[in-house]
Design an enzyme around this catalytic site. Sequence first.
Site, mmCIF file in Angstrom:
data_model
loop_
_atom_site.group_PDB
_atom_site.id
_atom_site.type_symbol
_atom_site.label_atom_id
_atom_site.label_comp_id
_atom_site.label_asym_id
_atom_site.label_seq_id
_atom_site.Cartn_x
_atom_site.Cartn_y
_atom_site.Cartn_z
ATOM 1 N N ASP A 1 1.087 8.547 9.322
ATOM 2 C CA ASP A 1 1.323 9.814 8.657
ATOM 3 C C ASP A 1 2.352 9.547 7.566
ATOM 4 O O ASP A 1 3.353 8.849 7.804
ATOM 5 C CB ASP A 1 1.890 10.842 9.632
ATOM 6 C CG ASP A 1 0.875 11.339 10.646
ATOM 7 O OD1 ASP A 1 -0.270 10.842 10.650
ATOM 8 O OD2 ASP A 1 1.234 12.223 11.451
ATOM 9 N N HIS B 1 -0.484 2.120 12.560
ATOM 10 C CA HIS B 1 -1.718 1.649 13.167
ATOM 11 C C HIS B 1 -2.486 0.725 12.227
ATOM 12 O O HIS B 1 -2.217 0.669 11.031
ATOM 13 C CB HIS B 1 -2.587 2.854 13.541
ATOM 14 C CG HIS B 1 -1.946 3.777 14.536
ATOM 15 N ND1 HIS B 1 -2.392 3.906 15.815
ATOM 16 C CD2 HIS B 1 -0.860 4.601 14.433
ATOM 17 C CE1 HIS B 1 -1.627 4.776 16.476
ATOM 18 N NE2 HIS B 1 -0.696 5.217 15.650
ATOM 19 N N SER C 1 10.718 6.091 7.663
ATOM 20 C CA SER C 1 10.910 5.036 6.686
ATOM 21 C C SER C 1 9.703 4.923 5.778
ATOM 22 O O SER C 1 9.118 5.927 5.395
ATOM 23 C CB SER C 1 11.214 3.708 7.372
ATOM 24 O OG SER C 1 11.779 2.819 6.436
#
Length: 292
Positions: free
Chosen positions: A98, A154, A255
């Site tokens: 995200d 991911h 981050s």
Amino acid sequence: MTLRTTLGRLGAQEDLNFLLTNRLPRRLATQAMGRISRIEQPWVRDASIALWRLFCDVDLSDAKEQRFASLHAAFVRELRPGARSVDPDPAVAVSPCDAILGAHGIVEAGQVLQVKGSSYRLADLVQDQALARAHEGCAYATLRLTAGMYHRFHAPADLRVESVRHLWGDTWNVNPIALKRVEALFCRNERAVIRVRLPDGAAMTLVPVAAILVAGLKLGFLAEGGDLRATGGRTIASGADLARGAEMGWFEHGSTIVVLAPPGYTLEPALREGARLRMGQALLRAPRDTPQ
């Protein structure tokens, strides 16, 4: 209110934000936050999570668990099954996290944009001249995870991890204000260089960059991934095979991930800087003549 007054107020707000998040002792603040965030005493946990939710845009509705032992557990939460849809098209590489899409473009003369009007040397980011040359002329995308977002990342496609190298660094904030003011910020912060190979043989590089407050990053697929700092910056061979959408690791606070695309891959045409991405959403598209 005049335009000059408005701009003056905005500038003052930026100054204060920069002071509070970067001019304070960053390493000390990060270490302190790391300790506090792991406290499981109920009132400390509840107060810290409440403050986090007050100051950050946090959505925990898609979390696997709805109660957390500590603020840290909430930071590194897992998603409930089915919370993200991973684009199955083999012609695309998906967003690994995200994020908000930041600077993106083509690596030119070894340079990558940090923000409009400010660039840095790719070789300084990856600390590898040959790797930087291999991505010359390739697309790149900067993905910023805010403090309230889901913090795990991911696999952007079916892939094999070839190597990982941890690079020690500072803990600058990576918000837009700091990016405008700190030259080559991503090259200063702690980060990892993850080299992967896609099924079509194309090589991609992911560079997760840690930041202030907790900092640190973990890689679940790597035996040494729980303590990358202990690897001393050596390149670690992997060979781990990961399916599209499989978890690779997590940040211990918000981050950035810099995605360096394989030759010929292009950014998904509909994407623009500032777009909010979900893990699994199409990010890069393979060249049409690439065999699938």
